[in-house]
Design an enzyme around this catalytic site. Structure first.
Site: not given
Ligand code: CTP
Ligand code: CA
Length: 228
Positions: A33-36, A100
Site C-alpha cells: 500500500s502507500n501513505h495516503s 493514491a
C-alpha cells in the site's frame, strides 16, 4: 456568488470522488500500500456537499468518517475501486480522482501465509488498471479532474499527465518537501493546471478543507467557462 456557495455551479451536480490508498494483498495477512490518509479526498467530498452537490465517495481503507448525506462505497484493492467507480460514473457530472491507487498488484495472491524459508524472496507484480484514464476514455464522460503526486519537475509531470490522460484538469502535490509533507498532514498546497490558455492557478498551503473549497471554486469556474 462564490462557486462553492450552495447556489453556485456545483449545486445539484453529481460528484464522484475517489480517496485514500488501495491495498494489494500478498497473502492473507500482508499487503502492499502507500501513505495516503484519504484526508484530501474526504475534505473535497465534504466541501462539495456544502456546495450543494450530491456526492459519491469511493474510499480505500482509511480511518475517516464521512457525512451521512455522502454516499460512501468502501473498497480495498484497485480492481475493486475501478469496479465501484464504473458502477457510479454514468450519473456523474464531475469525477475527481484523489485516490493514491497502487500502480501494481501481485500476479498471484497466496492462499496461505508465506513462510520465511529462504534469505531472499521475489514478488512478481502486474500493472493495475488506471481508473482515471478509464473514466477519461468513456464516450459520455464527466468533467474529469486528476491529482498528481510529484517529487520534482511538478509542472512538466503534471501537464504530461493532463495531456496523456486527456483530463479536463489536474491538481499537483509537490511531495517530499519539508514545507508540504502532504501525506497524513492536515495542510496541503496545490498547483492546478488545465488545457485552455495553458491555465494555471496556485493554491497556497492551507488546511485541506480550505484547499478543497479553492479547488472546487476553480472546477466550478472552468465548468462554467466551457458552457459559454
Ligand atoms: N490513478 C488512477 N488509477 C491508477 C493510478 C493512478 O486512477 N491505477 C490516478 C490517481 O488517482 C491520480 C492520477 O491517476 O488522480 C495520477 O496518479 P499518479 O500516481 O500521480 O500518476 P500515474 O499516472 O500513476 O503515474 P506515475 O505513478 O508513474 O507518476
Ligand atoms: Ca502512480
Amino acid at each position: 456568488p462564490s462557486p462553492t456557495a450552495n447556489n453556485g455551479p456545483l449545486a445539484g451536480k453529481q460528484l464522484l470522488i475517489t480517496a485514500g490508498p488501495t491495498r494489494e494483498a500478498i497473502d492473507p495477512v500482508r499487503y502492499i500500500s502507500n501513505h495516503s490518509s484519504g484526508k484530501m479526498g474526504f475534505a473535497l467530498a465534504e466541501a462539495a456537499r456544502l456546495a450543494g452537490a450530491m456526492v459519491t465517495l469511493v474510499a480505500g481503507p482509511v480511518a475517516l468518517q464521512a457525512h451521512s448525506d455522502i454516499k460512501r462505497i468502501d473498497v480495498v484493492s484497485a480492481e475493486q475501486m475501478l469496479k465501484a467507480v464504473m458502477s457510479q460514473v454514468d450519473k456523474a457530472d464531475v469525477f475527481i480522482s484523489v485516490a493514491a491507487v497502487s500502480d501494481y498488484r501481485l500476479t498471484e495472491v497466496m492462499d496461505q501465509k508465506i513462510k520465511k524459508n529462504s534469505t531472499e524472496m521475489t514478488l512478481t507484480l502486474v500493472r493495475n488498471p488506471d481508473i482515471l484514464k478509464s473514466v477519461a476514455d468513456l464516450p459520455n464522460r464527466p468533467f474529469v479532474v486528476g491529482f498528481a503526486a510529484e517529487t520534482e519537475n511538478v509542472e512538466v509531470h503534471a501537464r504530461g499527465k493532463l495531456e496523456k490522460k486527456a483530463l479536463d484538469m489536474i491538481a499537483a502535490n509537490h511531495v517530499g518537501q519539508a514545507d508540504n509533507p502532504v501525506f497524513s498532514s492536515d495542510t496541503n498546497a496545490l498547483d492546478v493546471y488545465w488545457p485552455a490558455d495553458n491555465g494555471h492557478e496556485h493554491i497556497p498551503s492551507a488546511t485541506k478543507q480550505s484547499v478543497a473549497h479553492s479547488l472546487l471554486d476553480i472546477i466550478g469556474q472552468q465548468m462554467s467557462a466551457r458552457k459559454t
